[in-house]
Scaffold this motif. Structure first.
Motif, short mmCIF file in Angstrom:
data_model
loop_
_atom_site.label_atom_id
_atom_site.label_comp_id
_atom_site.label_asym_id
_atom_site.label_seq_id
_atom_site.Cartn_x
_atom_site.Cartn_y
_atom_site.Cartn_z
N THR B 54 -5.87 -16.47 1.84
CA THR B 54 -4.67 -16.41 1.00
C THR B 54 -4.67 -17.50 -0.07
OG1 THR B 54 -3.41 -17.88 2.45
CG2 THR B 54 -3.32 -15.51 2.94
N GLN B 55 -5.59 -18.46 0.08
CA GLN B 55 -5.66 -19.61 -0.84
C GLN B 55 -4.34 -20.41 -0.80
OE1 GLN B 55 -8.53 -20.45 -3.30
NE2 GLN B 55 -9.32 -19.45 -1.46
N GLU B 56 -3.72 -20.42 0.37
CA GLU B 56 -2.47 -21.14 0.51
C GLU B 56 -2.57 -22.21 1.59
OE1 GLU B 56 0.64 -17.58 -0.80
OE2 GLU B 56 0.55 -18.24 1.28
N ILE B 57 -1.68 -23.18 1.48
CA ILE B 57 -1.60 -24.27 2.45
C ILE B 57 -0.50 -23.95 3.46
CG2 ILE B 57 -0.90 -26.66 2.77
CD1 ILE B 57 -3.44 -26.84 1.59
N ASN B 58 -0.74 -24.33 4.71
CA ASN B 58 0.29 -24.17 5.72
C ASN B 58 0.42 -25.49 6.47
OD1 ASN B 58 1.93 -23.58 7.86
ND2 ASN B 58 0.93 -21.64 8.37
N ASP B 59 1.55 -26.19 6.25
CA ASP B 59 1.71 -27.45 6.98
C ASP B 59 2.71 -27.33 8.13
OD1 ASP B 59 4.04 -29.30 4.86
OD2 ASP B 59 3.92 -27.19 5.36
N PHE B 60 3.09 -26.08 8.42
CA PHE B 60 3.95 -25.86 9.57
C PHE B 60 3.17 -25.38 10.79
CE2 PHE B 60 8.32 -26.43 8.30
CZ PHE B 60 8.27 -26.39 6.91
N SER B 61 1.96 -24.89 10.54
CA SER B 61 1.21 -24.29 11.65
C SER B 61 0.79 -25.34 12.66
CB SER B 61 -0.04 -23.58 11.11
OG SER B 61 -0.94 -24.53 10.57
N VAL B 62 0.74 -24.92 13.90
CA VAL B 62 0.22 -25.76 14.97
C VAL B 62 -1.18 -25.25 15.24
CG1 VAL B 62 0.50 -26.56 17.32
CG2 VAL B 62 2.51 -26.08 15.93
N SER B 96 6.84 -32.20 8.83
CA SER B 96 7.54 -30.97 8.47
C SER B 96 8.50 -30.54 9.58
CB SER B 96 6.53 -29.85 8.16
OG SER B 96 5.52 -29.80 9.14
N THR B 97 8.34 -31.14 10.76
CA THR B 97 9.27 -30.92 11.86
C THR B 97 9.53 -32.28 12.52
OG1 THR B 97 7.51 -30.58 13.49
CG2 THR B 97 8.32 -28.62 12.33
N ASN B 98 10.59 -32.35 13.33
CA ASN B 98 10.88 -33.60 14.04
C ASN B 98 9.74 -33.99 14.97
OD1 ASN B 98 13.37 -33.90 12.83
ND2 ASN B 98 14.46 -32.81 14.46
N ALA B 99 9.13 -32.98 15.58
CA ALA B 99 8.01 -33.24 16.50
C ALA B 99 6.84 -33.88 15.76
CB ALA B 99 7.58 -31.94 17.18
N ARG B 100 6.59 -33.39 14.55
CA ARG B 100 5.50 -33.95 13.74
C ARG B 100 5.81 -35.40 13.35
NH1 ARG B 100 2.82 -29.44 10.93
NH2 ARG B 100 1.88 -28.37 12.71
N THR B 101 7.05 -35.65 12.96
CA THR B 101 7.43 -37.02 12.58
C THR B 101 7.25 -37.95 13.76
OG1 THR B 101 9.06 -36.16 11.01
CG2 THR B 101 9.29 -38.46 11.67
N ARG B 102 7.58 -37.45 14.94
CA ARG B 102 7.41 -38.26 16.15
C ARG B 102 5.92 -38.53 16.40
NH1 ARG B 102 7.02 -37.49 21.72
NH2 ARG B 102 7.92 -39.21 22.89
N LEU B 103 5.11 -37.54 16.13
CA LEU B 103 3.65 -37.69 16.29
C LEU B 103 3.13 -38.78 15.36
CD1 LEU B 103 1.42 -36.21 17.93
CD2 LEU B 103 1.00 -34.81 15.91
N TYR B 104 3.64 -38.80 14.14
CA TYR B 104 3.22 -39.83 13.19
C TYR B 104 3.67 -41.20 13.68
CZ TYR B 104 2.75 -35.75 10.10
OH TYR B 104 2.43 -34.53 9.56
N ARG B 105 4.89 -41.26 14.23
CA ARG B 105 5.40 -42.54 14.74
C ARG B 105 4.50 -43.05 15.85
NH1 ARG B 105 8.71 -44.22 18.90
NH2 ARG B 105 9.30 -42.13 19.56
N ILE B 106 4.09 -42.15 16.73
CA ILE B 106 3.19 -42.54 17.82
C ILE B 106 1.86 -43.04 17.26
CG2 ILE B 106 1.87 -41.66 19.79
CD1 ILE B 106 4.27 -39.74 20.30
N GLY B 107 1.38 -42.35 16.24
CA GLY B 107 0.11 -42.76 15.62
C GLY B 107 0.23 -44.15 15.01
N ILE B 108 1.32 -44.41 14.34
CA ILE B 108 1.52 -45.73 13.74
C ILE B 108 1.63 -46.79 14.84
CG2 ILE B 108 3.12 -47.17 12.42
CD1 ILE B 108 3.81 -44.63 10.78
N THR B 109 2.41 -46.47 15.87
CA THR B 109 2.58 -47.41 16.99
C THR B 109 1.24 -47.77 17.62
OG1 THR B 109 4.80 -46.58 17.49
CG2 THR B 109 3.61 -47.69 19.27
N ASN B 110 0.42 -46.76 17.85
CA ASN B 110 -0.85 -46.99 18.53
C ASN B 110 -1.84 -47.78 17.68
OD1 ASN B 110 0.03 -45.62 20.77
ND2 ASN B 110 -0.93 -43.68 20.22
#
Lengths: 52, 151
Positions: B54-62, B96-110
């Protein structure tokens, strides 16, 4: 040219370029994310410590 | 950061990066972009899967390719590369979701000890009305990263 030691200790890997990526340089690939960022920044601004 | 990461490619302005995630779902092309915002020197960091069909980006996909840590480390490495090229830049990031933001927080923390050697990290409080220096254990809505010299 960087020495081998500097390259080994660098936090940035040796990066290769792909000219095909230039097509995306001026395209906003994530418009919703950018819109959300701009909404937040217009409301909150940036931390005082970072203002010049 | 010496944790496992993917090799990536960029274009000359270092605003767009690509790498290939390899895992149980096969090879998935990922794009990372640093976009100028309406605030001077602030760039929004975003990344997602690029669909060749599709030549498109998807930043919501898991993607569930089993390599989320490696993907995050790779994206973090692009932050180093981008800021090396744009030293006055401030990087804004949120999921893009709260869960993703939390994942980033964990990454920064670690990786906070390593990150803090070169960068200052701010977190946007959940009520969304002010930034504070990133504190472990606090839930944030977004993050802002800049070189320490910019303070």
């Amino acid at each position: 040219m960087k020495t081998i030691d500097k390259l080994n200790n660098s936090k940035i890997p040796v990066i290769t370029f792909n000219k095909k990526l230039e097509q995306f340089r001026e395209v906003v690939l994530f418009p919703e994310k950018l819109e959300k960022a701009n909404e937040i920044l217009s409301k909150v601004g940036i931390p005082e410590n970072l203002k010049r | 950061m010496n944790k496992p990461k993917y090799l990536y490619k960029s274009e000359e302005s270092f605003k767009v990066f690509e790498f290939t995630s390899e895992g149980s779902k096969g090879e998935i092309r990922k794009l990372v972009q640093f976009s100028e915002t309406g605030t001077e020197n602030v760039y929004n960091l975003a990344f997602g899967d690029f669909d060749e069909n599709t030549q498109e980006i998807n930043d919501f996909s898991v993607t569930n390719n089993g390599d989320s840590q490696k993907v995050l480390t790779t994206v973090a490495s692009t932050v180093y590369a981008f800021i090396d090229k744009h030293p006055e830049a401030m990087i804004f990031a949120t999921g893009s979701t709260n869960a993703r933001t939390r994942l980033y927080r964990i990454g920064i923390t670690n990786n906070l000890t390593e990150i803090s050697k070169d960068f200052v990290v701010f977190g946007l409080m959940k009520n969304g009305n002010h930034w504070e220096h990133f504190t472990v254990g606090v839930e944030y809505e977004a993050f802002l990263i800049s070189k320490k010299e910019n303070i």
